[in-house]
Scaffold this motif. Structure first.
Motif, PDB file in Angstrom:
ATOM      1  N   ALA A  45       0.832  -1.202   0.000  1.00  0.00           N
ATOM      2  CA  ALA A  45       0.000   0.000   0.000  1.00  0.00           C
ATOM      3  C   ALA A  45       0.869   1.257   0.000  1.00  0.00           C
ATOM      4  O   ALA A  45       0.611   2.208  -0.758  1.00  0.00           O
ATOM      5  N   LEU A  46       1.906   1.256   0.826  1.00  0.00           N
ATOM      6  CA  LEU A  46       2.792   2.413   0.872  1.00  0.00           C
ATOM      7  C   LEU A  46       3.523   2.604  -0.448  1.00  0.00           C
ATOM      8  O   LEU A  46       3.774   3.734  -0.883  1.00  0.00           O
ATOM      9  N   GLN A  47       3.856   1.475  -1.103  1.00  0.00           N
ATOM     10  CA  GLN A  47       4.512   1.555  -2.404  1.00  0.00           C
ATOM     11  C   GLN A  47       3.597   2.208  -3.432  1.00  0.00           C
ATOM     12  O   GLN A  47       4.023   3.064  -4.219  1.00  0.00           O
ATOM     13  N   LEU A  48       2.314   1.819  -3.428  1.00  0.00           N
ATOM     14  CA  LEU A  48       1.356   2.411  -4.359  1.00  0.00           C
ATOM     15  C   LEU A  48       1.165   3.902  -4.097  1.00  0.00           C
ATOM     16  O   LEU A  48       0.990   4.695  -5.023  1.00  0.00           O
ATOM     17  N   LEU A  49       1.217   4.281  -2.805  1.00  0.00           N
ATOM     18  CA  LEU A  49       1.034   5.685  -2.460  1.00  0.00           C
ATOM     19  C   LEU A  49       2.220   6.546  -2.895  1.00  0.00           C
ATOM     20  O   LEU A  49       2.072   7.746  -3.141  1.00  0.00           O
ATOM     21  N   ARG A  50       3.378   5.925  -2.969  1.00  0.00           N
ATOM     22  CA  ARG A  50       4.557   6.684  -3.390  1.00  0.00           C
ATOM     23  C   ARG A  50       4.605   6.889  -4.896  1.00  0.00           C
ATOM     24  O   ARG A  50       5.333   7.733  -5.400  1.00  0.00           O
ATOM     25  N   ARG A  51       3.843   6.089  -5.638  1.00  0.00           N
ATOM     26  CA  ARG A  51       3.903   6.129  -7.095  1.00  0.00           C
ATOM     27  C   ARG A  51       2.589   6.659  -7.675  1.00  0.00           C
ATOM     28  O   ARG A  51       1.512   6.316  -7.227  1.00  0.00           O
ATOM     29  N   GLY A  52       2.690   7.465  -8.688  1.00  0.00           N
ATOM     30  CA  GLY A  52       1.508   7.893  -9.440  1.00  0.00           C
ATOM     31  C   GLY A  52       0.580   8.778  -8.639  1.00  0.00           C
ATOM     32  O   GLY A  52       0.926   9.374  -7.621  1.00  0.00           O
ATOM     33  N   SER A  53      -0.673   8.821  -9.112  1.00  0.00           N
ATOM     34  CA  SER A  53      -1.670   9.688  -8.489  1.00  0.00           C
ATOM     35  C   SER A  53      -2.130   9.096  -7.161  1.00  0.00           C
ATOM     36  O   SER A  53      -2.122   7.882  -6.955  1.00  0.00           O
ATOM     37  N   LEU A  54      -2.564   9.965  -6.274  1.00  0.00           N
ATOM     38  CA  LEU A  54      -2.991   9.533  -4.948  1.00  0.00           C
ATOM     39  C   LEU A  54      -4.471   9.176  -4.953  1.00  0.00           C
ATOM     40  O   LEU A  54      -5.266   9.773  -5.680  1.00  0.00           O
ATOM     41  N   PRO A  55      -4.870   8.221  -4.109  1.00  0.00           N
ATOM     42  CA  PRO A  55      -6.301   7.905  -3.985  1.00  0.00           C
ATOM     43  C   PRO A  55      -7.004   8.988  -3.192  1.00  0.00           C
ATOM     44  O   PRO A  55      -6.373   9.808  -2.526  1.00  0.00           O
ATOM     45  N   ASP A  56      -8.325   8.981  -3.262  1.00  0.00           N
ATOM     46  CA  ASP A  56      -9.111   9.939  -2.503  1.00  0.00           C
ATOM     47  C   ASP A  56      -9.411   9.450  -1.097  1.00  0.00           C
ATOM     48  O   ASP A  56      -9.747  10.264  -0.222  1.00  0.00           O
ATOM     49  N   LEU A  57      -9.309   8.135  -0.885  1.00  0.00           N
ATOM     50  CA  LEU A  57      -9.606   7.564   0.429  1.00  0.00           C
ATOM     51  C   LEU A  57      -8.925   6.200   0.521  1.00  0.00           C
ATOM     52  O   LEU A  57      -8.747   5.515  -0.495  1.00  0.00           O
ATOM     53  N   VAL A  58      -8.563   5.801   1.731  1.00  0.00           N
ATOM     54  CA  VAL A  58      -7.945   4.496   1.966  1.00  0.00           C
ATOM     55  C   VAL A  58      -8.833   3.694   2.908  1.00  0.00           C
ATOM     56  O   VAL A  58      -9.166   4.171   4.011  1.00  0.00           O
ATOM     57  N   LEU A  59      -9.227   2.497   2.462  1.00  0.00           N
ATOM     58  CA  LEU A  59      -9.878   1.510   3.334  1.00  0.00           C
ATOM     59  C   LEU A  59      -8.787   0.570   3.812  1.00  0.00           C
ATOM     60  O   LEU A  59      -8.183  -0.144   3.010  1.00  0.00           O
ATOM     61  N   LEU A  60      -8.537   0.522   5.112  1.00  0.00           N
ATOM     62  CA  LEU A  60      -7.333  -0.115   5.630  1.00  0.00           C
ATOM     63  C   LEU A  60      -7.662  -1.143   6.695  1.00  0.00           C
ATOM     64  O   LEU A  60      -8.239  -0.812   7.744  1.00  0.00           O
ATOM     65  N   ASP A  61      -7.299  -2.394   6.435  1.00  0.00           N
ATOM     66  CA  ASP A  61      -7.473  -3.452   7.429  1.00  0.00           C
ATOM     67  C   ASP A  61      -6.510  -3.218   8.586  1.00  0.00           C
ATOM     68  O   ASP A  61      -5.357  -2.810   8.384  1.00  0.00           O
ATOM     69  N   VAL A  62      -6.951  -3.472   9.788  1.00  0.00           N
ATOM     70  CA  VAL A  62      -6.100  -3.265  10.962  1.00  0.00           C
ATOM     71  C   VAL A  62      -5.159  -4.446  11.174  1.00  0.00           C
ATOM     72  O   VAL A  62      -3.942  -4.277  11.343  1.00  0.00           O
ATOM     73  N   VAL A  63      -5.712  -5.670  11.167  1.00  0.00           N
ATOM     74  CA  VAL A  63      -4.924  -6.860  11.513  1.00  0.00           C
ATOM     75  C   VAL A  63      -4.326  -7.453  10.237  1.00  0.00           C
ATOM     76  O   VAL A  63      -5.014  -8.096   9.448  1.00  0.00           O
ATOM     77  N   MET A  64      -3.018  -7.206  10.042  1.00  0.00           N
ATOM     78  CA  MET A  64      -2.303  -7.753   8.892  1.00  0.00           C
ATOM     79  C   MET A  64      -0.908  -8.168   9.344  1.00  0.00           C
ATOM     80  O   MET A  64      -0.338  -7.558  10.258  1.00  0.00           O
ATOM     81  N   PRO A  65      -0.347  -9.216   8.748  1.00  0.00           N
ATOM     82  CA  PRO A  65       1.023  -9.600   9.083  1.00  0.00           C
ATOM     83  C   PRO A  65       2.035  -8.584   8.533  1.00  0.00           C
ATOM     84  O   PRO A  65       1.704  -7.761   7.678  1.00  0.00           O
ATOM     85  N   GLU A  66       3.246  -8.657   9.040  1.00  0.00           N
ATOM     86  CA  GLU A  66       4.373  -7.838   8.592  1.00  0.00           C
ATOM     87  C   GLU A  66       4.223  -6.377   9.016  1.00  0.00           C
ATOM     88  O   GLU A  66       5.087  -5.819   9.686  1.00  0.00           O
ATOM     89  N   MET A  67       3.143  -5.711   8.628  1.00  0.00           N
ATOM     90  CA  MET A  67       2.888  -4.320   9.024  1.00  0.00           C
ATOM     91  C   MET A  67       1.396  -4.151   9.205  1.00  0.00           C
ATOM     92  O   MET A  67       0.628  -4.288   8.254  1.00  0.00           O
ATOM     93  N   ASP A  68       0.960  -3.886  10.457  1.00  0.00           N
ATOM     94  CA  ASP A  68      -0.482  -3.782  10.688  1.00  0.00           C
ATOM     95  C   ASP A  68      -1.006  -2.424  10.231  1.00  0.00           C
ATOM     96  O   ASP A  68      -0.266  -1.532   9.809  1.00  0.00           O
ATOM     97  N   GLY A  69      -2.324  -2.283  10.306  1.00  0.00           N
ATOM     98  CA  GLY A  69      -2.969  -1.078   9.810  1.00  0.00           C
ATOM     99  C   GLY A  69      -2.558   0.177  10.560  1.00  0.00           C
ATOM    100  O   GLY A  69      -2.469   1.262   9.968  1.00  0.00           O
ATOM    101  N   TYR A  70      -2.300   0.049  11.873  1.00  0.00           N
ATOM    102  CA  TYR A  70      -1.883   1.213  12.634  1.00  0.00           C
ATOM    103  C   TYR A  70      -0.544   1.762  12.114  1.00  0.00           C
ATOM    104  O   TYR A  70      -0.360   2.976  11.979  1.00  0.00           O
TER     105      TYR A  70
END
Length: 386
Positions: A45-70
Motif C-alpha cells: 500500500a505504501l509503495q502504491l502511495l509513493r507512485r503515481g496519483s494519490l487515492p481519494d480515500l484508503v480503506l485499511l485493514d487493521v490486523v495484517m502480518p508484517e505491518m499492521d494497519g496502525y
C-alpha cells in the motif's frame, strides 16, 4: 436547471487487506461507483502511495502480518504528500481502546467486519464529501495566500518606485554623480553582512532588518530638501544662522517621512526605517551630535551604520567644496573617528572590510566628468550636516 456536482463520483479508493477474499468482496461493493486500487499488504500500500496519483480515500485493514494497519496509517499521516487522505479502518476488533488508538493516529472512521455493503458505501460517501469540502477550503486558502503575496509584492514595487523617484530628485539636486545611491546601498549591505557575524549586532541586524535598511538608505538625508540652494551650495563658510538651518534637516526629514506615511494611509516598516535613519544619522557616539544629542547604543543601529557608510562615500567621492581623497586617507579619517563620532564596533567592522568599500567605489564610480557634489559637512567627517 443545472445538475448538482457529486464530489464522490468516480473517486479512487485504495483497499488494503491481506485476505484475497476480502479484497474481492470490497472491490465488488465499490466497483461501478468508484475506481478501486488494491494492495494485499501494508508495504504494498505504501509503495502504491509513493507512485503515481494519490487515492481519494484508503480503506485499511487493521490486523495484517508484517505491518499492521496502525503502522500503515502512521506512515500515511507522517508524509506531507499523503497526510490529508482520509483513512477508514476495517477491523474485527471491537475494543474501544483499539478504536481510540486508531482515531488518535488520524483515522476518520471505523467499519466493523463482516462489512455491510450499505454501511460501507454510506461511510465512504460521507468522508469523500468532507474531503471535497476540506480540499476546496484548502485550495481557496492557498489561492488567497498567493493573492495576498502577489498584491504585497505589487505594493512593494510601487513603494520602491516612489522611493526611487524621491531619492533621485533629492540626490539629483546635490549630486551630479549618478551612482551615489548605489554606492551607499552596496556599502551598507557589505557592512551589515560583516556585523551580522558579531553577536553584539546580530540580533538587530536580521535579514529583514538589513533588507529594509538597504531599501531605505536613499531617503536618510531627505530633510536636506528643506535647505535653500544658497546655503547648500555656498562656497564659503556658513554663518551661525545658516549652520542652524542645516542642522534642522535631520528632524525635518523624519517629519517629512511621517507625513508621507499619513498620506499613504499609514506607516510601513520601510518608511519607519527611513525615518529612523533620517532622524539619527547626525548623532555621534560621544553624544555631541544632533538633533537630540544621543550617545552610544541609544543611537539606532541603522543610523550608526549609515554614519560610517556616508562618511566614506563623502570622502572617497568628494563634495562640491572638496576633491575626493584617496581610499587610505578616507579609511584613516574614519578610524580617527572611532569612539567619538562613530560606533567603535561599526568602525572595526568597516576596517575589516575596507577593501570591499574600495572595490565598490571603483566598480560604481561615476562617469568621467561627473563630479559628485553634496550638501555641506563642516564638523562631521564626511557628513551632510553643519
Amino acid at each position: 436547471m443545472h445538475a448538482t456536482h457529486d464530489p464522490t463520483a468516480r473517486a479512487t479508493i485504495l483497499v488494503v487487506d491481506d485476505v484475497p477474499e476480502n479484497l474481492a468482496l470490497l472491490a465488488g461493493i465499490l466497483q461501478g461507483r468508484y475506481a478501486v486500487r488494491a494492495a494485499n499488504s501494508g508495504p504494498r500500500a505504501l509503495q502504491l502511495l509513493r507512485r503515481g496519483s494519490l487515492p481519494d480515500l484508503v480503506l485499511l485493514d487493521v490486523v495484517m502480518p508484517e505491518m499492521d494497519g496502525y503502522a500503515v496509517c502512521g506512515r500515511i499521516k507522517q508524509d506531507p504528500r499523503t497526510r490529508d487522505i482520509p483513512v477508514i479502518f476495517l477491523t474485527v476488533l471491537d475494543d474501544a481502546v483499539d478504536e481510540e488508538m486508531g482515531l488518535g493516529m488520524g483515522a476518520v472512521d471505523y467499519i466493523a467486519k463482516p462489512v455491510s455493503p450499505p454501511i460501507v458505501l454510506a461511510r465512504i460517501a460521507a468522508q469523500l464529501r468532507l474531503k471535497a469540502t476540506a480540499d476546496f477550503l484548502r485550495d481557496q486558502n492557498q489561492f488567497l495566500e498567493h493573492e495576498v503575496a502577489r498584491r504585497l509584492a505589487v505594493a512593494e514595487r510601487q513603494y520602491d518606485a516612489i522611493i526611487g523617484t524621491m531619492a533621485g530628485l533629492l540626490h539629483a539636486r546635490a549630486f551630479e554623480g549618478g551612482r551615489h545611491v548605489q554606492r551607499l546601498q552596496a556599502g551598507l549591505q557589505a557592512l551589515a553582512d560583516r556585523l551580522q557575524l558579531d553577536p553584539r549586532y546580530a540580533p538587530a541586524l536580521t535579514e529583514e532588518a538589513v533588507r529594509l535598511m538597504v531599501k531605505a538608505v536613499p531617503l536618510y538625508d531627505i530633510g536636506m530638501a528643506d535647505v535653500p540652494d544658497r546655503i547648500l551650495f555656498k562656497a564659503g563658510a556658513l554663518s551661525t544662522e545658516e549652520r542652524g538651518i542645516v542642522r534642522r534637516h535631520a528632524e525635518h526629514g523624519h517629519t517629512l517621512l511621517q507625513h508621507i506615511a499619513q498620506e499613504l494611509g499609514g506607516s510601513t516598516p520601510l518608511l519607519q526605517m527611513a525615518g529612523t535613519m533620517a532622524r539619527a544619522h547626525q548623532e555621534r557616539w560621544d553624544g555631541s551630535g544632533y538633533p537630540h544629542g544621543l550617545a552610544g547604543e541609544a543611537i539606532a543601529p541603522a543610523a550608526r551604520l549609515v554614519a560610517v557608510v556616508d562618511a566614506y562615500e563623502a570622502l572617497a567621492s568628494g563634495r562640491l567644496y572638496r576633491q575626493p581623497v584617496p581610499h587610505a586617507q578616507a579609511v584613516q579619517a574614519i578610524a580617527e573617528g572611532r569612539g567619538t563620532q562613530f560606533d567603535p564596533g561599526v568602525v572595526d567592522a568597516f576596517l575589516d572590510i575596507q577593501a570591499e568599500f574600495q572595490r565598490i567605489a571603483q566598480q560604481l564610480a561615476d562617469t568621467a566628468g561627473a563630479a559628485a557634489t553634496s550638501s555641506r559637512a563642516i564638523d562631521a567627517v564626511g557628513g551632510h550636516g553643519a
